[in-house]
Design a protein around this motif. Sequence first.
Motif, PDB file in Angstrom:
ATOM      1  N   ALA A  95     -83.855  20.354  -3.088  1.00  0.00           N
ATOM      2  CA  ALA A  95     -83.064  19.382  -2.333  1.00  0.00           C
ATOM      3  C   ALA A  95     -83.806  18.060  -2.208  1.00  0.00           C
ATOM      4  O   ALA A  95     -83.203  16.979  -2.301  1.00  0.00           O
ATOM      5  N   PHE A  96     -85.118  18.128  -2.024  1.00  0.00           N
ATOM      6  CA  PHE A  96     -85.929  16.915  -1.873  1.00  0.00           C
ATOM      7  C   PHE A  96     -85.910  16.096  -3.158  1.00  0.00           C
ATOM      8  O   PHE A  96     -85.754  14.863  -3.140  1.00  0.00           O
ATOM      9  N   VAL A  97     -86.055  16.765  -4.298  1.00  0.00           N
ATOM     10  CA  VAL A  97     -86.091  16.067  -5.585  1.00  0.00           C
ATOM     11  C   VAL A  97     -84.736  15.438  -5.904  1.00  0.00           C
ATOM     12  O   VAL A  97     -84.650  14.264  -6.288  1.00  0.00           O
ATOM     13  N   THR A  98     -83.658  16.202  -5.746  1.00  0.00           N
ATOM     14  CA  THR A  98     -82.336  15.664  -6.071  1.00  0.00           C
ATOM     15  C   THR A  98     -81.933  14.548  -5.117  1.00  0.00           C
ATOM     16  O   THR A  98     -81.231  13.613  -5.508  1.00  0.00           O
ATOM     17  N   LEU A  99     -82.407  14.627  -3.871  1.00  0.00           N
ATOM     18  CA  LEU A  99     -82.126  13.551  -2.928  1.00  0.00           C
ATOM     19  C   LEU A  99     -82.774  12.249  -3.403  1.00  0.00           C
ATOM     20  O   LEU A  99     -82.152  11.183  -3.354  1.00  0.00           O
ATOM     21  N   ILE A 100     -84.018  12.337  -3.883  1.00  0.00           N
ATOM     22  CA  ILE A 100     -84.722  11.142  -4.375  1.00  0.00           C
ATOM     23  C   ILE A 100     -84.016  10.567  -5.604  1.00  0.00           C
ATOM     24  O   ILE A 100     -83.832   9.350  -5.721  1.00  0.00           O
ATOM     25  N   VAL A 101     -83.609  11.446  -6.513  1.00  0.00           N
ATOM     26  CA  VAL A 101     -82.890  10.990  -7.701  1.00  0.00           C
ATOM     27  C   VAL A 101     -81.619  10.253  -7.290  1.00  0.00           C
ATOM     28  O   VAL A 101     -81.283   9.186  -7.833  1.00  0.00           O
ATOM     29  N   GLY A 102     -80.917  10.809  -6.316  1.00  0.00           N
ATOM     30  CA  GLY A 102     -79.694  10.172  -5.834  1.00  0.00           C
ATOM     31  C   GLY A 102     -79.951   8.810  -5.219  1.00  0.00           C
ATOM     32  O   GLY A 102     -79.194   7.861  -5.439  1.00  0.00           O
ATOM     33  N   LEU A 112     -73.401   3.403   3.999  1.00  0.00           N
ATOM     34  CA  LEU A 112     -73.591   4.410   5.049  1.00  0.00           C
ATOM     35  C   LEU A 112     -74.204   5.672   4.471  1.00  0.00           C
ATOM     36  O   LEU A 112     -75.142   6.249   5.057  1.00  0.00           O
ATOM     37  N   ALA A 113     -73.698   6.108   3.322  1.00  0.00           N
ATOM     38  CA  ALA A 113     -74.254   7.299   2.668  1.00  0.00           C
ATOM     39  C   ALA A 113     -75.712   7.074   2.299  1.00  0.00           C
ATOM     40  O   ALA A 113     -76.564   7.958   2.492  1.00  0.00           O
ATOM     41  N   LEU A 114     -76.006   5.902   1.791  1.00  0.00           N
ATOM     42  CA  LEU A 114     -77.381   5.585   1.404  1.00  0.00           C
ATOM     43  C   LEU A 114     -78.315   5.628   2.607  1.00  0.00           C
ATOM     44  O   LEU A 114     -79.425   6.182   2.533  1.00  0.00           O
ATOM     45  N   LEU A 115     -77.885   5.089   3.731  1.00  0.00           N
ATOM     46  CA  LEU A 115     -78.710   5.098   4.940  1.00  0.00           C
ATOM     47  C   LEU A 115     -78.907   6.513   5.470  1.00  0.00           C
ATOM     48  O   LEU A 115     -80.010   6.879   5.909  1.00  0.00           O
ATOM     49  N   LEU A 116     -77.857   7.313   5.432  1.00  0.00           N
ATOM     50  CA  LEU A 116     -77.968   8.700   5.888  1.00  0.00           C
ATOM     51  C   LEU A 116     -78.942   9.489   5.028  1.00  0.00           C
ATOM     52  O   LEU A 116     -79.772  10.256   5.544  1.00  0.00           O
ATOM     53  N   TYR A 117     -78.853   9.299   3.731  1.00  0.00           N
ATOM     54  CA  TYR A 117     -79.770  10.012   2.833  1.00  0.00           C
ATOM     55  C   TYR A 117     -81.192   9.478   2.940  1.00  0.00           C
ATOM     56  O   TYR A 117     -82.164  10.240   2.782  1.00  0.00           O
TER      57      TYR A 117
END
Length: 301
Positions: A93-100, A135-140
Motif C-alpha cells: 500500500a505504501f509503494v502504490t500510494l507513492i506511485v499514485g 482533495l484526493a491528492l491532499l488526502l493521500y
Amino acid sequence: MSDTPQPLSETPATSAPPPFAERFSDGLQSILQKMLGTQRQSPRRIKSFLNGTWLGHPLHPVLTDVPIAAWALTAVFDIIWLISHATWAASGAFVTLIVGLLAALAAAVTGLTDWSDTYGTERRIGLNHALFNVLALLLYLLSFVLRLLAGPGDTIAATILGLLGLVSVFYAGYLGGEMVFSKGTGVNHTAWEAGGEDYEVVMAAADVQEQTLYRVTVAGVPVVLLRQGERYSAISATCPHAGGPLDEGTLVGNTVECPWHGSRFCMSDGRVLTGPAVVNAPRYDVRVTNGQVALKRLEEH
C-alpha cells in the motif's frame, strides 16, 4: 439589426458581479496561460508538449490512469492489511500510494494545461474536476505522512484517508468523463466530417488569389483553400481542437494558425505543428480542370 442584446428598460441597471468561481477561473486561467506561454509566438513547445501534440493524443488522459490504478491497488492492500495485518500488504500500500502521488502531479500539470483553454460550462465542470483531484491528492499526501511516521506498519487513520481519497478521485474521474462525453472537451471536432466520393467544383481558378485563405464547401463540409503560385492546398476549415474557423486564422508561409487557441497546421498536409490541437486536420486533394478548382477529401491511412 444588431445581434447585441438590448436592455428591456431605459433604467440603467447595475450588473451583478460574476460568481466567485468565475472570477477564480478567470484569474487561474490567466496565470496558467502566462506560465505556459500561451500568448507567445509559436512554436510554444512547453504547452504543445503538455497538450500531447507530439503524441498525437491528449497527454492528460494517458497519465490519469496511473494514479487511479495505483490508488485502487492501495485500497486493495489496505483491505488485506485490515483483515490480516500482514506487513507485506502495508508495504504494498505504501509503494502504490507513492506511485499514485507522483503520477497525480504529472496528471495535474497536463490537466491544468488542457483546462486553460476551456470556457463556459466545460470550464466550470473542469474546475470541479480539478478540485476533487486536489482533495484526493491532499488526502493521500496526509495518508503518506501517517504511514511514514508509523514505520513498517500501517495505521487505521491512514487507511481511512486513503479510502476517502479514492472516493474523491473516482468522482473527479466521473466529472472528467462528463467533460469529454457530454461537453465534447478534447474531442476531435473533425472526426465525423464525411468526404464525398467524387471531386466537387468549389470555385473558378481565376478567382483564387495567392496567399489568401478561402472558405469553401465540399460534400457539406467547410474547407479552407490556399493557392501559392501554381500550387493549391486544402484542409478542413474546422480546427480539430475546439472547432475554430481556420479560414479566419493567420497565414504565415504555408502555416495557418487557429484564431481561437493558436493551434497551427501545415496547409500542405494538414499536419498539426503547435497545440493545443493534437490531431492533424483532414486534407483534400485539389484539381484544376477547365479553369475550375475541384476538391476531394483524401482518405487517412
